[in-house]
Design an enzyme around this catalytic site. Sequence first.
Site, PDB file in Angstrom:
ATOM      1  N   ASP A 221       0.451  -1.375   0.277  1.00 17.33           N
ATOM      2  CA  ASP A 221       0.235   0.125   0.200  1.00 17.33           C
ATOM      3  C   ASP A 221       0.097   1.208   0.388  1.00 17.33           C
ATOM      4  O   ASP A 221       2.253   1.477  -0.330  1.00 17.33           O
ATOM      5  CB  ASP A 221      -0.985   0.072   1.183  1.00 17.33           C
ATOM      6  CG  ASP A 221      -1.936   0.756   1.252  1.00 17.33           C
ATOM      7  OD1 ASP A 221      -3.131   0.204   0.050  1.00 17.33           O
ATOM      8  OD2 ASP A 221      -2.224   2.153   1.532  1.00 17.33           O
ATOM      9  N   THR A 222       0.145   2.544   0.527  1.00 22.48           N
ATOM     10  CA  THR A 222       0.768   4.142   0.248  1.00 22.48           C
ATOM     11  C   THR A 222       2.340   3.316   0.437  1.00 22.48           C
ATOM     12  O   THR A 222       2.678   3.428   2.273  1.00 22.48           O
ATOM     13  CB  THR A 222       0.211   4.427   1.341  1.00 22.48           C
ATOM     14  OG1 THR A 222      -1.726   4.519   0.571  1.00 22.48           O
ATOM     15  CG2 THR A 222       0.404   5.945   1.648  1.00 22.48           C
ATOM     16  N   ILE A 223       3.129   3.995   0.438  1.00 24.42           N
ATOM     17  CA  ILE A 223       4.609   4.444   0.905  1.00 24.42           C
ATOM     18  C   ILE A 223       4.455   6.215   1.866  1.00 24.42           C
ATOM     19  O   ILE A 223       3.413   7.157   1.366  1.00 24.42           O
ATOM     20  CB  ILE A 223       5.642   4.548  -0.369  1.00 24.42           C
ATOM     21  CG1 ILE A 223       5.825   5.751  -0.472  1.00 24.42           C
ATOM     22  CG2 ILE A 223       5.467   3.104  -1.257  1.00 24.42           C
ATOM     23  CD1 ILE A 223       6.600   6.369  -1.720  1.00 24.42           C
TER      24      ILE A 223
END
Length: 335
Positions: free
Chosen positions: A174-176
């Site tokens: 998912d998101t960094i």
Amino acid sequence: MKVAVIHTGAGNNSRKNEGQYKRLFKRVLSQPNESIEDILRVSEHLEKSELTNTGYGSSLDINGEVFCDAGIIRVDQGQRDELSVHSIRHVFPIRETWKLMENLDLLYCEGLKFDKLGLSRPISLDYKLNDKILELLNKAKQEVNPDDLILPRARYIYDYYMNRPEEVIEEIQDTIGIIDINDTRKLVLTSSGGNFFKLPGRIGCAGTPRCAIDFKSNGKYTFSCMCSGNGEQIIRYGLSSLVIERMMQLEGDIDWSEALQGIMESCKTEQGNIYVGVIIVIEDMNDCQNNRLVYCHTTETFQFGIKRMVDNQAEIEVIMSRLQKGSLVRGEYKL
């Protein structure tokens, strides 16, 4: 305080890739992080990696295309600016968002008609409007070949699961996120390619203000927060903002890790199962010995790295947190 924190997403990452992730964290955190340009290069190292779900290698939407979201909060000399951007088609979403922020600086802060008309500076934009902004500023736009964003493995996953809708994709990325703090400025940055087979036009938590990232100060502490995991749940709560707001209400001798666990458990009580990871950097403005990083996650894994100064030397630590027993994991590090 001088500290850098990066994460590659809360999700379900295979053990077989842990060595590659550790090398990525150490390589990225070994880079200089003094200037804004340094931080943007750090973001590029993360976004161009085949291990992360943003920029090159992002998950493909239902049409087999790549569109990313990104967000930036910058606090410089006490002044806060933020911008969240969605539908980014570029290998480096965070740098593109930074360029958009700089262009908005020109449009709104240097006497052009937007400021004269009393229009407020936007904090959320559709990336497609970047072409119009460049036209207003008489700047050339950069063309990007959409195929250059697609990792062959992502194309393989798309083709395989599109024909097998009953099967489940086991590995979730998912998101960094990036937090970079020094004595004069604070930066919180995030980007994401979203989930596989998302609907075109879907805006994830990285592209929604104060959801995947937020920053606030109450005069005693500053709080820099990053979230990852189920984007819709993060948006529903405005999770980064909610975590900070509840932290700011605490008084007395605070166990920050326990406090974060309590906030997560209250969210679970309200919502049922939640699938998220949270990192928050807390700076005590009166006593640097109390600076802390705390984290908590309900996802199978949450991987992040810390670079801090110890006796004027940079010290790097990589944390590969994995859910073992129970419904969440929490921890705390002194900064």
